[in-house]
Scaffold this motif. Sequence first.
Motif, PDB file in Angstrom:
ATOM      1  N   THR A 103       0.491  -6.341   7.724  1.00  0.00           N
ATOM      2  CA  THR A 103       1.270  -7.513   7.335  1.00  0.00           C
ATOM      3  C   THR A 103       1.954  -7.297   5.991  1.00  0.00           C
ATOM      4  N   ILE A 104       1.201  -6.797   5.029  1.00  0.00           N
ATOM      5  CA  ILE A 104       1.763  -6.551   3.692  1.00  0.00           C
ATOM      6  C   ILE A 104       2.885  -5.524   3.766  1.00  0.00           C
ATOM      7  N   LEU A 105       2.670  -4.457   4.508  1.00  0.00           N
ATOM      8  CA  LEU A 105       3.702  -3.425   4.605  1.00  0.00           C
ATOM      9  C   LEU A 105       4.966  -3.948   5.279  1.00  0.00           C
ATOM     10  N   PHE A 106       4.818  -4.749   6.313  1.00  0.00           N
ATOM     11  CA  PHE A 106       5.992  -5.336   6.962  1.00  0.00           C
ATOM     12  C   PHE A 106       6.752  -6.236   5.988  1.00  0.00           C
ATOM     13  N   GLN A 107       6.029  -7.017   5.194  1.00  0.00           N
ATOM     14  CA  GLN A 107       6.681  -7.914   4.244  1.00  0.00           C
ATOM     15  C   GLN A 107       7.431  -7.140   3.171  1.00  0.00           C
ATOM     16  N   VAL A 108       6.798  -6.129   2.621  1.00  0.00           N
ATOM     17  CA  VAL A 108       7.406  -5.349   1.544  1.00  0.00           C
ATOM     18  C   VAL A 108       8.582  -4.535   2.064  1.00  0.00           C
ATOM     19  N   HIS A 109       8.408  -3.849   3.178  1.00  0.00           N
ATOM     20  CA  HIS A 109       9.475  -3.002   3.697  1.00  0.00           C
ATOM     21  C   HIS A 109      10.687  -3.799   4.140  1.00  0.00           C
ATOM     22  N   SER A 110      10.473  -5.019   4.608  1.00  0.00           N
ATOM     23  CA  SER A 110      11.631  -5.814   5.026  1.00  0.00           C
ATOM     24  C   SER A 110      12.462  -6.238   3.820  1.00  0.00           C
ATOM     25  N   MET A 111      11.838  -6.317   2.646  1.00  0.00           N
ATOM     26  CA  MET A 111      12.567  -6.732   1.451  1.00  0.00           C
ATOM     27  C   MET A 111      13.320  -5.569   0.811  1.00  0.00           C
ATOM     28  N   VAL A 112      12.817  -4.351   0.949  1.00  0.00           N
ATOM     29  CA  VAL A 112      13.426  -3.215   0.253  1.00  0.00           C
ATOM     30  C   VAL A 112      14.186  -2.259   1.166  1.00  0.00           C
ATOM     31  N   THR A 113      14.124  -2.470   2.456  1.00  0.00           N
ATOM     32  CA  THR A 113      14.765  -1.557   3.394  1.00  0.00           C
ATOM     33  C   THR A 113      16.170  -2.022   3.734  1.00  0.00           C
ATOM     34  N   THR A 114      17.120  -1.106   3.617  1.00  0.00           N
ATOM     35  CA  THR A 114      18.485  -1.415   4.029  1.00  0.00           C
ATOM     36  C   THR A 114      18.616  -1.146   5.522  1.00  0.00           C
ATOM     37  N   LYS A 115      19.643  -1.692   6.138  1.00  0.00           N
ATOM     38  CA  LYS A 115      19.813  -1.508   7.585  1.00  0.00           C
ATOM     39  C   LYS A 115      19.964  -0.040   7.961  1.00  0.00           C
ATOM     40  N   SER A 116      20.586   0.748   7.099  1.00  0.00           N
ATOM     41  CA  SER A 116      20.759   2.163   7.427  1.00  0.00           C
ATOM     42  C   SER A 116      19.431   2.922   7.415  1.00  0.00           C
ATOM     43  N   ASN A 117      18.454   2.456   6.613  1.00  0.00           N
ATOM     44  CA  ASN A 117      17.145   3.104   6.553  1.00  0.00           C
ATOM     45  C   ASN A 117      16.122   2.474   7.494  1.00  0.00           C
ATOM     46  N   ARG A 118      16.491   1.427   8.150  1.00  0.00           N
ATOM     47  CA  ARG A 118      15.550   0.673   8.967  1.00  0.00           C
ATOM     48  C   ARG A 118      14.844   1.517  10.034  1.00  0.00           C
ATOM     49  N   PRO A 119      15.492   2.427  10.717  1.00  0.00           N
ATOM     50  CA  PRO A 119      14.777   3.208  11.734  1.00  0.00           C
ATOM     51  C   PRO A 119      13.622   4.048  11.179  1.00  0.00           C
ATOM     52  N   LYS A 120      13.603   4.325   9.874  1.00  0.00           N
ATOM     53  CA  LYS A 120      12.514   5.091   9.274  1.00  0.00           C
ATOM     54  C   LYS A 120      11.209   4.304   9.278  1.00  0.00           C
ATOM     55  N   TYR A 121      11.313   2.984   9.338  1.00  0.00           N
ATOM     56  CA  TYR A 121      10.141   2.137   9.253  1.00  0.00           C
ATOM     57  C   TYR A 121       9.831   1.532  10.610  1.00  0.00           C
ATOM     58  N   ALA A 122       8.596   1.105  10.777  1.00  0.00           N
ATOM     59  CA  ALA A 122       8.148   0.566  12.055  1.00  0.00           C
ATOM     60  C   ALA A 122       8.831  -0.760  12.361  1.00  0.00           C
ATOM     61  N   MET A 123       9.152  -0.946  13.600  1.00  0.00           N
ATOM     62  CA  MET A 123       9.798  -2.180  14.029  1.00  0.00           C
ATOM     63  C   MET A 123       8.849  -3.084  14.823  1.00  0.00           C
ATOM     64  N   ASN A 124       7.637  -2.598  15.127  1.00  0.00           N
ATOM     65  CA  ASN A 124       6.666  -3.406  15.864  1.00  0.00           C
ATOM     66  C   ASN A 124       5.251  -3.055  15.406  1.00  0.00           C
ATOM     67  N   ILE A 125       4.268  -3.741  15.936  1.00  0.00           N
ATOM     68  CA  ILE A 125       2.883  -3.559  15.492  1.00  0.00           C
ATOM     69  C   ILE A 125       2.375  -2.159  15.799  1.00  0.00           C
ATOM     70  N   LYS A 126       2.584  -1.702  17.017  1.00  0.00           N
ATOM     71  CA  LYS A 126       2.112  -0.364  17.396  1.00  0.00           C
ATOM     72  C   LYS A 126       2.760   0.704  16.508  1.00  0.00           C
ATOM     73  N   GLY A 127       4.055   0.580  16.305  1.00  0.00           N
ATOM     74  CA  GLY A 127       4.764   1.526  15.451  1.00  0.00           C
ATOM     75  C   GLY A 127       4.260   1.481  14.018  1.00  0.00           C
ATOM     76  N   GLY A 128       3.906   0.293  13.546  1.00  0.00           N
ATOM     77  CA  GLY A 128       3.377   0.136  12.198  1.00  0.00           C
ATOM     78  C   GLY A 128       2.046   0.854  12.026  1.00  0.00           C
ATOM     79  N   PHE A 129       1.151   0.642  12.978  1.00  0.00           N
ATOM     80  CA  PHE A 129      -0.137   1.331  12.921  1.00  0.00           C
ATOM     81  C   PHE A 129       0.048   2.844  13.000  1.00  0.00           C
ATOM     82  N   THR A 130       0.949   3.272  13.866  1.00  0.00           N
ATOM     83  CA  THR A 130       1.203   4.709  14.014  1.00  0.00           C
ATOM     84  C   THR A 130       1.713   5.310  12.717  1.00  0.00           C
ATOM     85  N   LYS A 131       2.664   4.644  12.066  1.00  0.00           N
ATOM     86  CA  LYS A 131       3.215   5.153  10.800  1.00  0.00           C
ATOM     87  C   LYS A 131       2.147   5.221   9.708  1.00  0.00           C
ATOM     88  N   ILE A 132       1.312   4.192   9.621  1.00  0.00           N
ATOM     89  CA  ILE A 132       0.256   4.194   8.607  1.00  0.00           C
ATOM     90  C   ILE A 132      -0.685   5.374   8.832  1.00  0.00           C
TER      91      ILE A 132
END
Length: 95
Positions: free
Chosen positions: A18-47
């Motif tokens: 939850t914290i990572l989704f909140q922080v990354h949504s504030m600092v991530t630009t649309k061009s960098n968005r694919p680098k970060y997880a877009m769903n829960i499974k992807g978030g766990f995988t990235k961590i």
Amino acid sequence: GIAGSVAKTVTAPFSRLTILFQVHSMVTTKSNRPKYAMNIKGGFTKIIERGGFTALWKGNMTSVLHRFPYSAINFYVYENTLDVLVGMQRSRRET
């Protein structure tokens, strides 16, 4: 205290996500968005990819150190308040 600490530890991966989704949504630009997880499974995988399985509990000890006394005090106050209220109710019935 112990129950609150265990609950906090069990839910720690979701809190971290939850914290990572909140922080990354504030600092991530649309061009960098694919680098970060877009769903829960992807978030766990990235961590896990970036920090290993134990990274899901990063920062958990601080939360547990906060939660243990908080839960213990909360339980103590609740039980004592309940005892006082029940005692007041009994004394009203007797008079």
